[in-house]
Design a protein around this motif. Structure first.
Motif, PDB file in Angstrom:
ATOM      1  N   GLU A  46      40.781  52.287 -12.963  1.00 21.01           N
ATOM      2  CA  GLU A  46      41.068  50.984 -12.381  1.00 21.01           C
ATOM      3  C   GLU A  46      40.097  49.929 -12.900  1.00 21.01           C
ATOM      4  O   GLU A  46      40.320  48.736 -12.721  1.00 21.01           O
ATOM      5  N   VAL A  47      39.021  50.401 -13.545  1.00 20.26           N
ATOM      6  CA  VAL A  47      38.082  49.464 -14.171  1.00 20.26           C
ATOM      7  C   VAL A  47      38.614  49.116 -15.557  1.00 20.26           C
ATOM      8  O   VAL A  47      38.836  50.014 -16.378  1.00 20.26           O
ATOM      9  N   PRO A  48      38.844  47.856 -15.859  1.00 21.84           N
ATOM     10  CA  PRO A  48      39.407  47.469 -17.160  1.00 21.84           C
ATOM     11  C   PRO A  48      38.548  47.964 -18.321  1.00 21.84           C
ATOM     12  O   PRO A  48      37.323  47.872 -18.295  1.00 21.84           O
ATOM     13  N   GLY A  49      39.222  48.531 -19.330  1.00 21.34           N
ATOM     14  CA  GLY A  49      38.531  48.958 -20.535  1.00 21.34           C
ATOM     15  C   GLY A  49      37.796  50.273 -20.414  1.00 21.34           C
ATOM     16  O   GLY A  49      37.009  50.618 -21.294  1.00 21.34           O
ATOM     17  N   MET A  50      38.038  51.030 -19.339  1.00 14.76           N
ATOM     18  CA  MET A  50      37.330  52.305 -19.157  1.00 14.76           C
ATOM     19  C   MET A  50      38.298  53.428 -18.818  1.00 14.76           C
ATOM     20  O   MET A  50      39.310  53.218 -18.162  1.00 14.76           O
ATOM     21  N   PHE A  51      37.932  54.630 -19.282  1.00 19.46           N
ATOM     22  CA  PHE A  51      38.596  55.852 -18.873  1.00 19.46           C
ATOM     23  C   PHE A  51      37.720  56.526 -17.818  1.00 19.46           C
ATOM     24  O   PHE A  51      36.518  56.245 -17.714  1.00 19.46           O
ATOM     25  N   TYR A  59      32.521  57.809 -16.528  1.00 17.00           N
ATOM     26  CA  TYR A  59      33.419  56.850 -17.166  1.00 17.00           C
ATOM     27  C   TYR A  59      33.152  56.822 -18.668  1.00 17.00           C
ATOM     28  O   TYR A  59      32.052  57.163 -19.110  1.00 17.00           O
ATOM     29  N   LEU A  60      34.171  56.402 -19.421  1.00 16.13           N
ATOM     30  CA  LEU A  60      34.019  56.235 -20.857  1.00 16.13           C
ATOM     31  C   LEU A  60      34.452  54.828 -21.231  1.00 16.13           C
ATOM     32  O   LEU A  60      35.594  54.428 -20.993  1.00 16.13           O
ATOM     33  N   ASP A  61      33.502  54.078 -21.774  1.00 14.23           N
ATOM     34  CA  ASP A  61      33.807  52.721 -22.208  1.00 14.23           C
ATOM     35  C   ASP A  61      34.678  52.784 -23.450  1.00 14.23           C
ATOM     36  O   ASP A  61      34.293  53.374 -24.464  1.00 14.23           O
ATOM     37  N   GLN A  62      35.862  52.190 -23.386  1.00 18.13           N
ATOM     38  CA  GLN A  62      36.816  52.298 -24.480  1.00 18.13           C
ATOM     39  C   GLN A  62      36.299  51.649 -25.752  1.00 18.13           C
ATOM     40  O   GLN A  62      36.526  52.143 -26.855  1.00 18.13           O
ATOM     41  N   ALA A  63      35.567  50.567 -25.623  1.00 17.05           N
ATOM     42  CA  ALA A  63      35.093  49.832 -26.798  1.00 17.05           C
ATOM     43  C   ALA A  63      33.886  50.502 -27.440  1.00 17.05           C
ATOM     44  O   ALA A  63      33.830  50.681 -28.656  1.00 17.05           O
ATOM     45  N   THR A  64      32.891  50.899 -26.628  1.00 14.63           N
ATOM     46  CA  THR A  64      31.648  51.445 -27.165  1.00 14.63           C
ATOM     47  C   THR A  64      31.634  52.964 -27.257  1.00 14.63           C
ATOM     48  O   THR A  64      30.734  53.537 -27.871  1.00 14.63           O
ATOM     49  N   LYS A  65      32.618  53.620 -26.594  1.00 16.09           N
ATOM     50  CA  LYS A  65      32.682  55.081 -26.535  1.00 16.09           C
ATOM     51  C   LYS A  65      31.454  55.683 -25.841  1.00 16.09           C
ATOM     52  O   LYS A  65      31.109  56.836 -26.056  1.00 16.09           O
ATOM     53  N   GLN A  66      30.808  54.918 -24.974  1.00 17.18           N
ATOM     54  CA  GLN A  66      29.619  55.373 -24.263  1.00 17.18           C
ATOM     55  C   GLN A  66      29.993  55.903 -22.885  1.00 17.18           C
ATOM     56  O   GLN A  66      30.814  55.311 -22.181  1.00 17.18           O
TER      57      GLN A  66
END
Length: 488
Positions: A46-51, A59-66
């Motif tokens: 539900e957090v934008p840009g995260m898995f 969580y996994l940040d979609q942009a940074t893969k962190q």
């Protein structure tokens, strides 16, 4: 044309219908793009840009893969740290004595060799802690109003694990020491404000943190090669009545000459704090014998005339001994450890010899060598075997066979020459292998007499941590108290 109406006219007159459809299509395409890039085990968040991985709660940040974790206290996502295996070995042991009186509760001891396994039992995630991760603690009684030793020992594991699970990022030395001190405060709160009398050592990766409440003490130092215990650079603490819990943290230096960290702890009348405590324990601690080190602290306290209940504990964090040739342990201590400590390949078979002393509470309180009952207490058996251990350490085990024939109460002592005490080749303990072995035995063999005495699992566990030629720690089992040496 729809029912006589041109689509371009409908789009012009009722544009909101088409805008809703366009937004739905854009959302669908965005979801599809995200799902196409979704890593295994992660779902959309539900957090934008995260898995989000529900099982690991990360969580996994979609942009940074962190990888990130949600710090609820700060209401922010913080970098998640995956725990690493340092390839080191953590050994811990403890001992207690009632002294000449038993008018107060018996001191308690707590040893958790694997905090990750303990955390699973409480359904607590500590995957961010480096391995090895373990704890050793001792609990005693003090002035009126202190916590009962058994209640404090029971409460500490969960309180400490929840403290360690509260932050899943990079731990500083100060944070680790603070969490240990606050865990004692949590125990006191849970027990109605009664402060425990305790000392504890926590190992995580290349670090050890020790803490003590009033009435307890500890000393923690790096085992510097060639330096006498009295001269070690030790961090010590012995808080007095009314003082806060004291905590210190030490870390193995990368690329330095330090091979291990040593911790000695005591409470009651078990000796003075500081270097005197470490001096009594260090000779055994440096060889990975924390239980023998604990007995040495108690023995030193008795020599000073201590009479009340006392407890001591020791721990060693450092390179593994297993797999070394005779004499290699001493040579390795003078060499700088590598920047990375690769895990040594595990051996599947070893050869042992042992000295066994039984006591009145043993499963069989009969000496099969001399064919007479055994009446000594457990404490007397441990005291006698500690003396034998010190003598064997002094002569490099040259007198092992003679000592075994003189005092051992295992049938293996009847073997001739240097084979006195020999237990033969032993397999690495495996529950699955043992089950398969038992299942393969014919029914007629179930009642057959074993060809050699079984070796308790607790003894095997210690033995497989030894290097060739090395003496092990004192190990208690239902058979008695064991002292083993790995011969091959």
């Amino acid at each position: 044309m729809v029912k006589g109406i041109h689509l371009w006219r409908m789009k012009q007159d009722k544009s909101e219908i088409f805008e809703v459809q366009e937004r739905a299509y854009e959302d669908y395409m965005q979801k599809k793009a995200i799902d196409d890039d979704r890593p295994l085990g992660f779902d959309r968040s539900e957090v934008p840009g995260m898995f989000y991985n529900k099982e690991r709660n990360v969580y996994l940040d979609q942009a940074t893969k962190q990888l990130l974790w949600l710090d609820e206290a700060a209401q922010a996502h913080q970098p998640f740290r995956e725990g690493e295996d340092s390839g080191l070995s953590f050994a811990a042991g403890a001992a207690a004595s009632l002294g000449s009186t038993a008018t107060v509760p018996t001191p308690k001891q707590l040893i958790i060799p694997d905090l990750h396994a303990a955390a699973k039992a409480f359904k607590i995630d500590v995957a961010h802690l480096d391995r090895p991760a373990g704890v050793v603690a001792i609990f005693g009684s003090g002035a009126d109003g202190t916590a009962p030793p058994d209640a404090a020992a029971k409460a500490l594991p969960e309180k400490l694990l929840r403290r360690l699970a509260a932050f899943r990022g990079e731990w500083s030395d100060q944070m680790l020491a603070g969490s240990l001190a606050r865990a004692f405060a949590d125990v006191a709160f849970a027990l109605g404000g009664r402060q425990p009398v305790a000392a504890v050592a926590l190992a995580s990766g290349p670090r050890v943190v020790a803490a003590a409440t009033p009435g307890a003490r500890f000393s923690i130092a790096a085992d510097a090669p060639g330096v006498e215990p009295e001269a070690l650079d030790a961090a010590t603490a012995a808080p007095g009545l009314g003082e806060p819990t004291a905590a210190r943290c030490r870390q193995l230096a990368e690329g330095g000459s330090t091979e291990a960290l040593l911790v000695a702890m005591s409470l009651g009348e078990a000796g003075a704090g500081g270097l005197a405590l470490l001096a009594a324990a260090a000779p055994h601690l440096s060889q990975g014998r924390p239980r023998a080190a604990s007995f040495e602290v108690l023995r030193a306290s008795c020599a000073r005339g201590a009479e009340g209940p006392a407890a001591a504990a020791g721990a060693r964090l450092g390179a593994r001994f297993a797999g070394r040739a005779p004499g290699e342990a001493a040579a390795a201590s003078s060499a700088a450890p590598p920047a990375k400590r690769p895990r040594q390949a595990e051996v599947s078979k070893i050869r042992l010899r042992q000295i066994l002393l039984r006591h009145a509470a043993s499963k069989s309180a009969v000496d099969p060598v001399r064919r007479k009952p055994v009446t000594r207490t457990l404490e007397e058996a441990e005291e006698r075997l500690l003396t034998a251990l010190n003598e064997l350490s002094a002569d490099g085990c040259a007198s092992f066979a003679a000592t075994c024939r003189a005092i051992s109460e295992c049938q293996s002592a009847l073997k001739g020459g240097e084979f006195a005490g020999d237990l033969g080749w032993l397999d690495r303990p495996s529950q699955d292998a043992q089950k398969q072995k038992e299942a393969a035995r014919p029914a007629s063999a179930a009642a057959a007499k074993p060809t050699k005495p079984p070796v308790p699992a607790s003894v095997l566990k210690v033995a497989f941590e030894l290097g060739v030629g090395q003496l092990g720690d004192l190990v208690a089992s239902e058979a008695g108290v064991h002292l083993v040496q790995r011969t091959a």
